[in-house]
Scaffold this motif. Structure first.
Motif, mmCIF file in Angstrom:
data_model
loop_
_atom_site.group_PDB
_atom_site.id
_atom_site.type_symbol
_atom_site.label_atom_id
_atom_site.label_comp_id
_atom_site.label_asym_id
_atom_site.label_seq_id
_atom_site.Cartn_x
_atom_site.Cartn_y
_atom_site.Cartn_z
ATOM 1 N N UNK A 81 29.035 67.978 68.339
ATOM 2 C CA UNK A 81 29.880 69.027 67.747
ATOM 3 C C UNK A 81 31.071 69.269 68.665
ATOM 4 N N UNK A 82 32.279 69.143 68.109
ATOM 5 C CA UNK A 82 33.501 69.389 68.862
ATOM 6 C C UNK A 82 34.257 70.570 68.289
ATOM 7 N N UNK A 83 34.773 71.434 69.161
ATOM 8 C CA UNK A 83 35.480 72.639 68.738
ATOM 9 C C UNK A 83 36.857 72.658 69.401
ATOM 10 N N UNK A 84 37.905 72.876 68.595
ATOM 11 C CA UNK A 84 39.266 72.960 69.116
ATOM 12 C C UNK A 84 39.502 74.365 69.660
ATOM 13 N N UNK A 101 42.863 64.558 63.092
ATOM 14 C CA UNK A 101 43.996 65.252 62.492
ATOM 15 C C UNK A 101 43.653 65.768 61.106
ATOM 16 N N UNK A 102 44.179 66.959 60.772
ATOM 17 C CA UNK A 102 44.011 67.542 59.443
ATOM 18 C C UNK A 102 45.098 66.982 58.519
ATOM 19 N N UNK A 107 45.602 69.516 64.484
ATOM 20 C CA UNK A 107 44.218 69.213 64.835
ATOM 21 C C UNK A 107 43.256 70.007 63.953
ATOM 22 N N UNK A 108 42.138 69.398 63.587
ATOM 23 C CA UNK A 108 41.105 70.140 62.860
ATOM 24 C C UNK A 108 40.492 71.173 63.810
ATOM 25 N N UNK A 109 39.915 72.218 63.252
ATOM 26 C CA UNK A 109 39.335 73.272 64.086
ATOM 27 C C UNK A 109 38.016 72.850 64.705
ATOM 28 N N UNK A 110 37.267 71.971 64.015
ATOM 29 C CA UNK A 110 35.999 71.487 64.535
ATOM 30 C C UNK A 110 35.579 70.228 63.783
ATOM 31 N N UNK A 111 34.696 69.486 64.371
ATOM 32 C CA UNK A 111 34.135 68.323 63.700
ATOM 33 C C UNK A 111 32.786 68.016 64.342
ATOM 34 N N UNK A 112 31.978 67.231 63.661
ATOM 35 C CA UNK A 112 30.667 66.894 64.203
ATOM 36 C C UNK A 112 30.065 65.708 63.485
ATOM 37 N N UNK A 113 28.985 65.217 64.010
ATOM 38 C CA UNK A 113 28.259 64.131 63.363
ATOM 39 C C UNK A 113 26.835 64.067 63.918
ATOM 40 N N UNK A 114 25.987 63.367 63.189
ATOM 41 C CA UNK A 114 24.595 63.205 63.569
ATOM 42 C C UNK A 114 24.246 61.734 63.534
ATOM 43 N N UNK A 115 23.448 61.280 64.485
ATOM 44 C CA UNK A 115 23.000 59.897 64.497
ATOM 45 C C UNK A 115 21.560 59.814 64.966
#
Length: 444
Positions: A81-84, A101-102, A107-115
């Protein structure tokens, strides 16, 4: 948020069936890693690629043990999880590899992923399959130079059945960029979103000939782009109790594969000369020597990039989505000594001499404090027309400290500053500063 459905289904199935088996739970590990980072990239010439951003990253890792039996099974899972934290349109170029990028270029405010990875162990052999792979091999190095790490999807196997010999092999199909929630195909520098590959195969091994000498050979193939052979030698000569001399030799031979060179499958050759436009054709050798005395380490080396084309490595840097937004897949590491803070020194004909001095302050009673300064100078760079008169240099300095005891034990701080300058077509002048705080808390 991207989920590898197949890997996750396998992982959950294994967990449900084997959770009570001895070893699966007892050897499990659960940790939460936090990284706070300020990143300042100052384009000194045009300013168009300048960025100044800060962010907070979290990485939750679960690593199970193996079930008992002839074949043991397990599962690993990772949530990112990344937060700007600040910045905006004026501080975030659309080609930034720090944040996705939005639609408006900010920049997007946050993004995340699961693996998740399913894994199996038989004797001294382990196999991993899933979407949270992070190889660290001469032919592929997973990048962890920003807020969140780069990961890959596919399968790998490692065996140590023969004493002193470690064999690695695998096939990867997708990459998840260090600033992306999505997966992309695999590619090389200068390729667009529709020109990628879903087959990167590799095999090789490390043979520990003696306790001081290791020999390496690896082969890799990114279908329709390149084939690569690697030879390596690492030798450490003990001189005295607190003194040693290390030799590290590396050689790469890279060539074209399949559709490479055709429209849509062309390699940019890192913006330099190519004997055959768009094709991979390179031989690179490098040598590094390190003398260690107490807390001091003195490093000196040289690298030669072949005249026929630039050095190639797995790099999804130009992959964009259907709206033209940067996927955040930019940023890839490779196994050359010149993969430095800002530049790569990897264009055709380039001769690079480099040196570094580092000191570990534990010798002065301050454990956890380390510092280093390095300098790289590349000459004889061949531009697209073949002229070999260009040069470039970079100077990097860093200081790192990890708290050794008390309430904040394990909290690490790193301050890094780099200066890059190039002549002619070598590259734009850049100053870069990074301030990083790392902390990992283990739950089990």
């Amino acid at each position: 948020m991207y989920k590898s459905t197949l890997a996750f289904a396998v992982a959950v199935g294994v967990l449900a069936q084997q959770a009570n088996a001895a070893g699966f739970v007892e050897d499990s590990k659960l940790s939460l890693s936090s990284r706070t980072m300020y990143f300042d990239h100052d384009d000194r010439e045009t300013g168009s690629n300048s960025s100044r951003e800060s962010g907070q990253g979290f990485k939750l890792d679960y690593i199970s043990g193996f079930t008992e039996g002839v074949v043991g099974f397990g599962v690993d899972a990772q949530a990112l999880w990344g937060i700007h934290l600040d910045g905006g349109k004026g501080h975030h170029p659309n080609n930034s590899s720090f944040f996705p990028s939005d639609t408006d270029g900010s920049a997007v405010s946050q993004w995340g992923r699961f693996g998740a990875n399913a894994k199996a162990r038989f004797s001294k052999t382990e196999a991993h399959f899933g979407s949270a792979l992070a190889p660290n091999l001469p032919i592929l190095v997973s990048n962890d130079g920003r807020l969140l790490p780069q990961t890959f999807e596919g399968g790998t196997i490692q065996t140590k059945e023969i004493d002193n010999l470690t064999i690695n092999a695998g096939q990867l199909t997708h990459a998840m960029g260090r600033a992306s929630s999505n997966r992309t195909g695999l590619s090389v520098a200068g390729i667009g979103a529709t020109q990628d590959s879903n087959k990167f195969q590799f095999a090789g091994g490390d043979w520990k000939v003696t306790k001081d000498l290791t020999l390496q050979y690896y082969y890799s193939n990114l279908e329709d782009f390149y084939k690569q052979h690697f030879l390596g030698l690492v030798h450490v000569l003990p001189i005295a109790e607190d003194q040693s001399f290390k030799t590290d030799l590396r050689y790469f031979d890279s060539s074209s594969d399949g559709k490479n060179g055709e429209v849509g499958y062309q390699f940019s050759n890192n913006g330099g000369y190519a004997k055959n436009t768009g094709e991979v054709d390179n031989k690179t050798w490098s040598a590094m020597f390190t003398y260690t005395l107490g807390g001091h380490a003195f490093l000196l080396g040289h690298q030669q990039i072949g005249d026929d084309g630039g050095f190639v490595w797995l790099n999804q840097g130009n992959v964009v989505d259907g709206n033209g937004r940067n996927e955040g897949a930019g940023g890839a590491s490779f196994y050359l000594f010149t993969d430095s803070m800002i530049n790569q020194f990897a264009r055709a004909g380039e001769n690079t001499t480099f040196g570094q001095y580092s000191y570990d302050f534990a010798r002065l009673g301050v454990p956890g404090l380390k510092t280093s300064i390095s300098y790289l100078r590349g000459d004889d760079i061949r531009n697209k027309s073949g002229d070999g008169s260009y040069n470039e240099w970079e100077r990097d300095a860093r200081i790192d400290y990890v708290i050794q005891e008390g309430t904040f034990k394990g909290l690490g701080t790193s301050l890094r500053h780099g200066v890059y300058r190039g002549s002619g077509e070598a590259g734009a002048d850049v100053d870069q500063t990074r301030l990083i705080f790392n902390y990992t808390y283990s739950f089990m």
